[in-house]
Scaffold this motif. Structure first.
Motif, PDB file in Angstrom:
ATOM      1  N   PRO A 246       0.485  -4.678   6.933  1.00 22.05           N
ATOM      2  CA  PRO A 246      -0.787  -4.026   6.584  1.00 22.05           C
ATOM      3  C   PRO A 246      -1.270  -3.148   7.727  1.00 22.05           C
TER       4      PRO A 246
ATOM      5  N   ARG B 240      -5.261   2.396  -0.981  1.00 26.99           N
ATOM      6  CA  ARG B 240      -5.687   1.351  -0.058  1.00 26.99           C
ATOM      7  C   ARG B 240      -4.672   0.227  -0.086  1.00 26.99           C
ATOM      8  N   PHE B 241      -4.372  -0.339   1.069  1.00 29.32           N
ATOM      9  CA  PHE B 241      -3.503  -1.518   1.136  1.00 29.32           C
ATOM     10  C   PHE B 241      -4.286  -2.705   0.587  1.00 29.32           C
ATOM     11  N   GLY B 242      -3.631  -3.497  -0.256  1.00 28.71           N
ATOM     12  CA  GLY B 242      -4.331  -4.635  -0.840  1.00 28.71           C
ATOM     13  C   GLY B 242      -3.387  -5.586  -1.540  1.00 28.71           C
TER      14      GLY B 242
ATOM     15  N   THR C  64      -6.870  -4.456   8.367  1.00 28.51           N
ATOM     16  CA  THR C  64      -6.804  -5.008   7.023  1.00 28.51           C
ATOM     17  C   THR C  64      -6.815  -6.525   7.103  1.00 28.51           C
ATOM     18  N   TRP C  65      -7.554  -7.171   6.193  1.00 30.23           N
ATOM     19  CA  TRP C  65      -7.607  -8.632   6.102  1.00 30.23           C
ATOM     20  C   TRP C  65      -8.028  -9.256   7.429  1.00 30.23           C
TER      21      TRP C  65
ATOM     22  N   GLY D 143       0.834  -1.190   0.000  1.00 35.70           N
ATOM     23  CA  GLY D 143       0.000   0.000   0.000  1.00 35.70           C
ATOM     24  C   GLY D 143       0.872   1.244   0.000  1.00 35.70           C
TER      25      GLY D 143
END
Length: 200
Positions: A190, A132-134, A194-195, A99
Motif C-alpha cells: 500500500p 485509491r488503494f483499498g 494507507t491503513w 490499487g
C-alpha cells in the motif's frame, strides 16, 4: 466476537501465525469461555490442508504479513483446499488490498472463479476505479450467492460500496488468468499513509 454474539452456537476456528499476538489477545481481551472459539497458532494454509473435507460453513481468508497478503495464500491451489474443506452450500470469503491498475485484485477474482462457479467482488467505487488503494472482498460458493441482498447492504453502508458479479465481474477480470503456486506473488504494498502505515 461478532459471530459469537450473533450466532452463539457456532463453532469457530481461528488460525494466527503470530503467537505473541495470540497471547496478547488472550491476556488483554480474553475470550468468554462460553464462546465456541478455538485459536490455533500456525500457518493458515498448513492448517487448512489438514482440515477434513466438508467441515466448514464459512472460510474467511483475512491474512496479512505487515500490509501484504502472503503469496502462498493467493493461488488456485490454496482456493481449492478451501473448497475441499467447505460443506455443501458453504461460502469462501477473502479480504485483499490493491490499487492502481488492480492487476492483483483482478487476478484474484479470476483465481477464485476458477474454483467456484458463483463469485462476486465487493469494494468502494473509488477503489474499483483504481483511484485509491483499498480493500476488496471476494465471496464465492458452489451454490447461488445472495447477490441482491449483498448489493443492497453494501450500497447502504456508511461507506457505500459496489458489488460486481456475472458479466460485470468478467469485465473486471479482463481476461487475466488464475494465479497458481508457480506464478503467485504477495499483494502489492500500500502507499505510505494507507491503513495507518507511517509516511516515512
Amino acid at each position: 466476537r461478532y459471530i459469537a454474539a450473533t450466532r452463539p452456537r457456532s463453532t469457530q476456528q481461528v488460525v494466527e501465525i503470530d503467537a505473541a499476538l495470540v497471547d496478547l489477545v488472550r491476556g488483554v481481551l480474553p475470550l468468554d469461555r462460553n464462546w465456541r472459539i478455538r485459536i490455533r497458532t500456525g500457518d493458515a494454509r498448513a492448517v487448512l490442508v489438514r482440515a477434513p473435507e466438508d467441515t466448514f460453513d464459512l472460510i474467511v481468508t483475512d491474512v496479512f504479513a505487515g500490509a501484504r497478503t502472503p503469496a502462498h495464500l493467493t493461488s488456485v491451489e490454496f482456493v481449492r483446499q478451501a473448497s475441499r474443506a467447505l460443506r455443501a452450500g458453504g461460502v469462501y470469503a477473502a479480504n485483499i488490498g490493491d490499487g492502481g491498475p488492480l492487476t492483483f485484485a483482478r487476478a484474484q477474482a479470476a483465481t477464485v472463479r476458477a474454483v467456484f462457479p458463483h463469485v462476486c467482488v465487493l469494494a468502494e467505487p473509488t477503489v474499483f476505479r483504481g483511484r485509491r488503494f483499498g480493500n476488496f472482498v471476494l465471496v464465492a460458493s458452489h451454490t447461488e450467492l445472495p447477490v441482491a441482498a449483498l448489493t443492497r447492504r453494501t450500497a447502504g453502508d456508511p461507506f457505500p460500496g459496489r458489488v460486481e458479479h456475472d458479466a460485470s465481474l468478467t469485465r473486471f477480470i479482463g481476461g487475466l488468468p488464475p494465479t497458481t503456486d508457480a506464478t503467485a506473488t504477495q499483494s502489492p504494498s500500500p502507499p505510505k499513509g494507507t491503513w495507518g502505515l507511517p509516511d516515512d
